[in-house]
Design a protein around this motif. Structure first.
Motif, short mmCIF file in Angstrom:
data_model
loop_
_atom_site.label_atom_id
_atom_site.label_comp_id
_atom_site.label_asym_id
_atom_site.label_seq_id
_atom_site.Cartn_x
_atom_site.Cartn_y
_atom_site.Cartn_z
N VAL A 142 0.84 -1.21 0.04
CA VAL A 142 -0.08 -0.12 0.00
C VAL A 142 0.93 1.15 -0.03
O VAL A 142 1.84 1.28 0.83
CB VAL A 142 -1.06 0.22 1.18
N ILE A 143 0.55 2.07 -0.70
CA ILE A 143 1.54 3.36 -0.94
C ILE A 143 1.43 3.99 0.21
O ILE A 143 0.26 4.58 1.04
CB ILE A 143 0.77 4.33 -1.98
N PHE A 144 2.45 4.64 0.77
CA PHE A 144 2.76 5.60 2.09
C PHE A 144 2.62 6.84 1.56
O PHE A 144 3.31 7.43 0.75
CB PHE A 144 4.10 5.32 2.47
N VAL A 145 1.47 7.64 2.14
CA VAL A 145 1.28 8.99 1.80
C VAL A 145 1.12 9.86 2.99
O VAL A 145 0.59 9.36 4.19
CB VAL A 145 -0.27 9.10 1.14
N ILE A 146 1.49 11.16 2.99
CA ILE A 146 1.67 11.87 3.94
C ILE A 146 0.62 13.13 3.60
O ILE A 146 0.70 13.62 2.60
CB ILE A 146 3.07 12.61 4.23
N MET A 147 -0.29 13.17 4.07
CA MET A 147 -1.36 14.30 4.40
C MET A 147 -1.35 15.47 5.07
O MET A 147 -1.07 15.34 6.15
CB MET A 147 -2.79 13.61 4.42
N ASP A 148 -1.07 16.58 4.54
CA ASP A 148 -0.80 17.85 5.22
C ASP A 148 -2.31 18.38 5.66
O ASP A 148 -3.21 18.58 4.95
CB ASP A 148 -0.36 19.06 4.25
N ILE A 149 -2.27 18.86 6.91
CA ILE A 149 -3.69 19.38 7.43
C ILE A 149 -3.97 20.65 6.76
O ILE A 149 -5.24 20.81 6.76
CB ILE A 149 -3.39 19.25 8.98
N TYR A 150 -3.04 21.32 6.22
CA TYR A 150 -3.35 22.70 5.67
C TYR A 150 -4.23 22.54 4.23
O TYR A 150 -4.94 23.21 3.84
CB TYR A 150 -2.29 23.47 5.70
N ARG A 151 -3.88 21.33 3.76
CA ARG A 151 -4.57 20.79 2.42
C ARG A 151 -6.06 20.61 2.80
O ARG A 151 -6.97 20.87 2.15
CB ARG A 151 -4.06 19.60 1.67
N SER A 156 -7.82 21.95 5.31
CA SER A 156 -8.48 23.22 5.57
C SER A 156 -8.70 24.00 4.41
O SER A 156 -9.75 24.70 4.00
CB SER A 156 -7.29 24.07 6.26
N SER A 157 -7.82 24.04 3.37
CA SER A 157 -8.01 24.51 2.13
C SER A 157 -9.21 23.88 1.31
O SER A 157 -10.13 24.54 0.62
CB SER A 157 -6.73 24.50 1.30
N PHE A 158 -9.22 22.76 1.38
CA PHE A 158 -10.56 21.99 0.70
C PHE A 158 -11.89 22.23 1.56
O PHE A 158 -12.66 22.47 0.55
CB PHE A 158 -10.25 20.38 0.83
N ILE A 159 -11.78 22.25 2.75
CA ILE A 159 -12.87 22.84 3.26
C ILE A 159 -13.34 24.18 2.99
O ILE A 159 -14.45 24.35 2.71
CB ILE A 159 -12.79 22.55 5.02
N ASN A 173 -6.51 34.10 4.06
CA ASN A 173 -5.29 35.04 4.05
C ASN A 173 -4.10 34.20 3.09
O ASN A 173 -2.97 34.49 3.65
CB ASN A 173 -4.72 35.39 5.23
N SER A 174 -4.49 33.58 2.12
CA SER A 174 -3.57 32.76 1.32
C SER A 174 -3.38 33.47 -0.12
O SER A 174 -4.12 34.56 -0.32
CB SER A 174 -3.81 31.37 1.41
N THR A 175 -2.93 32.45 -1.11
CA THR A 175 -3.00 32.58 -2.39
C THR A 175 -3.88 31.91 -3.38
O THR A 175 -3.98 30.51 -2.83
CB THR A 175 -1.66 32.97 -3.24
N VAL A 176 -4.27 32.29 -4.55
CA VAL A 176 -5.23 31.36 -5.37
C VAL A 176 -4.19 30.09 -5.54
O VAL A 176 -4.61 28.92 -5.65
CB VAL A 176 -5.53 32.07 -6.45
N SER A 177 -2.80 30.48 -6.15
CA SER A 177 -2.01 29.49 -6.41
C SER A 177 -1.74 28.39 -5.24
O SER A 177 -1.63 27.22 -5.58
CB SER A 177 -0.77 29.82 -7.04
N THR A 178 -1.74 28.95 -4.02
CA THR A 178 -1.52 28.02 -2.99
C THR A 178 -2.67 27.05 -2.81
O THR A 178 -2.42 25.70 -2.48
CB THR A 178 -1.09 28.66 -1.79
N LYS A 186 -5.10 20.52 -5.73
CA LYS A 186 -4.71 19.37 -6.74
C LYS A 186 -3.86 18.06 -5.95
O LYS A 186 -4.14 16.90 -6.06
CB LYS A 186 -3.78 20.12 -7.70
N LEU A 187 -3.06 18.61 -4.99
CA LEU A 187 -2.21 17.25 -4.27
C LEU A 187 -3.19 16.54 -3.50
O LEU A 187 -2.97 15.34 -3.30
CB LEU A 187 -1.31 18.09 -3.44
N LEU A 188 -4.27 17.01 -2.83
CA LEU A 188 -4.93 16.33 -2.22
C LEU A 188 -5.86 15.14 -3.06
O LEU A 188 -6.22 14.24 -2.94
CB LEU A 188 -6.24 17.35 -1.43
N GLU A 189 -6.36 15.67 -4.22
CA GLU A 189 -7.04 15.05 -5.27
C GLU A 189 -6.09 13.76 -5.55
O GLU A 189 -6.46 12.60 -5.59
CB GLU A 189 -7.61 15.56 -6.33
N GLU A 190 -4.80 14.07 -5.97
CA GLU A 190 -3.97 13.12 -6.15
C GLU A 190 -3.69 12.07 -5.10
O GLU A 190 -3.55 10.78 -5.37
CB GLU A 190 -2.70 13.64 -6.54
N GLU A 191 -3.70 12.71 -3.76
CA GLU A 191 -3.22 11.57 -2.67
C GLU A 191 -4.60 10.58 -2.66
O GLU A 191 -4.11 9.50 -2.42
CB GLU A 191 -3.01 12.53 -1.38
#
Length: 307
Positions: free
Chosen positions: A13-22, A24-27, A43-48, A54-59
């Motif tokens: 099974v692939i080992f994946v690290i999920m960032d809590i900030y991702r 928060s962005s998703f929510i 208080n972030s940027t559109v690109s971030t 994108k990374l969350l969907e890939e994970e």
């Protein structure tokens, strides 16, 4: 913060690290229906934010949103993940609270809705003090008073600033300050003779989308004159009002603290009234989280700024 969401490769099974900030962005994107709006609220940027999605969907290996001309819409899978994401954020906050009890150091996240510029709310000193005395991370979301109320009732905010008392039994309100309000117009309306009530009512008014006590004050004043406003522009973020006024769109009722320098330097025009208008500023939390150590520390620091 990083969360492990799968087992190691030894079990194929692939080992994946999920960032809590991702998460928060998703929510935020799910709630706002727009990456741009989510970026403003976080208080972030559109690109971030876009990169987080994108990374969350890939994970996760699933599509969370359908991209439409009017914004981002959750897929059926995205709706299911949203429930889990909120659970994870809630559990994370509980973990920090438990750690605080062990170490006597208050840690965790606070999501605060703000309905006015940071200087008007005296938040700079609060943030500095909490940075020195705790490990609390603060997320500020720019919202109208009505959206702050919604966020508190939906457990999406830990606290927030709002004007006037909405008389909601589930909320705990702390009075902070009384703010003066002024009617502000673009510079192009600067004339020797002030506009009449009727002339003002015909201008293109910049209004809040949803409940806004200052909007209600404005409409009440004109209604007493037998007039209704020409409401064509509706906004979600309060700071957008000032930007649109500066661009020459039309008038709105704003905090004097927010616009005094612009009026004094003739960038904006104040429409004078026979008597001044004032509005009570509150900090609100839910009754069920008033004893949260993070909230108590935040409010303690906040109240010192308004003594």
């Amino acid at each position: 913060m990083m969360l492990l969401n799968r087992q190691s490769d030894r079990n194929n099974v692939i080992f994946v690290i999920m960032d809590i900030y991702r998460l928060s962005s998703f929510i935020a994107v799910a709630e706002q229906g727009s990456i741009h709006k989510a970026a403003i609220n976080l208080n972030s940027t559109v690109s971030t934010i876009s990169g987080h999605i994108k990374l969350l969907e890939e994970e996760l290996g699933i599509v969370l949103f359908t991209r439409q001309s009017r914004g981002m819409r959750l897929t059926d899978s995205g709706k299911r993940i949203l429930l889990r994401a909120r659970e994870i954020i809630s559990s994370t906050n509980k973990l920090y609270a438990e750690a605080s009890l062990i170490t006597n150091t208050i840690t965790g996240d606070l999501i605060i809705g703000i309905n006015a510029p940071i200087d008007c709310l005296r938040l700079s000193e609060v943030i500095k003090e909490l940075d020195d005395s705790s490990h609390i991370r603060i997320m500020l979301k720019n919202l109208s008073s009505g959206k702050v109320i919604d966020g508190l009732q939906n457990n999406e905010l830990d606290g927030g600033f709002l004007f006037e008392n909405p008389n909601i039994s589930s909320l705990n309100l702390t009075a902070l300050d009384v703010k003066k309000l002024v009617f502000v117009l673009p510079h192009r309306f600067k004339k020797d003779k002030e506009l009449s009530w009727e002339e003002m009512s015909r201008l293109t008014w910049i209004c809040s989308d949803g409940y806004c006590p200052h909007q209600e004050i404005t409409e009440s004043l004109f209604k007493k004159k037998g007039l209704s406003l020409n409401k064509k522009i509706f906004i979600e973020q309060e700071e957008t009002k000032l930007s649109l006024i500066q661009k020459g769109v039309g008038p709105a009722l704003l905090l004097e603290d927010e616009v005094k320098a612009l009026i004094d330097n003739n960038y904006l025009v104040q429409w004078s009234l026979p008597s001044d208008i004032y509005s009570q500023l509150y900090f609100a939390t839910r009754n069920n989280n008033i004893n949260d150590p993070k909230i108590k520390l935040f409010m303690h620091s906040l109240m010192k700024q308004f003594v």
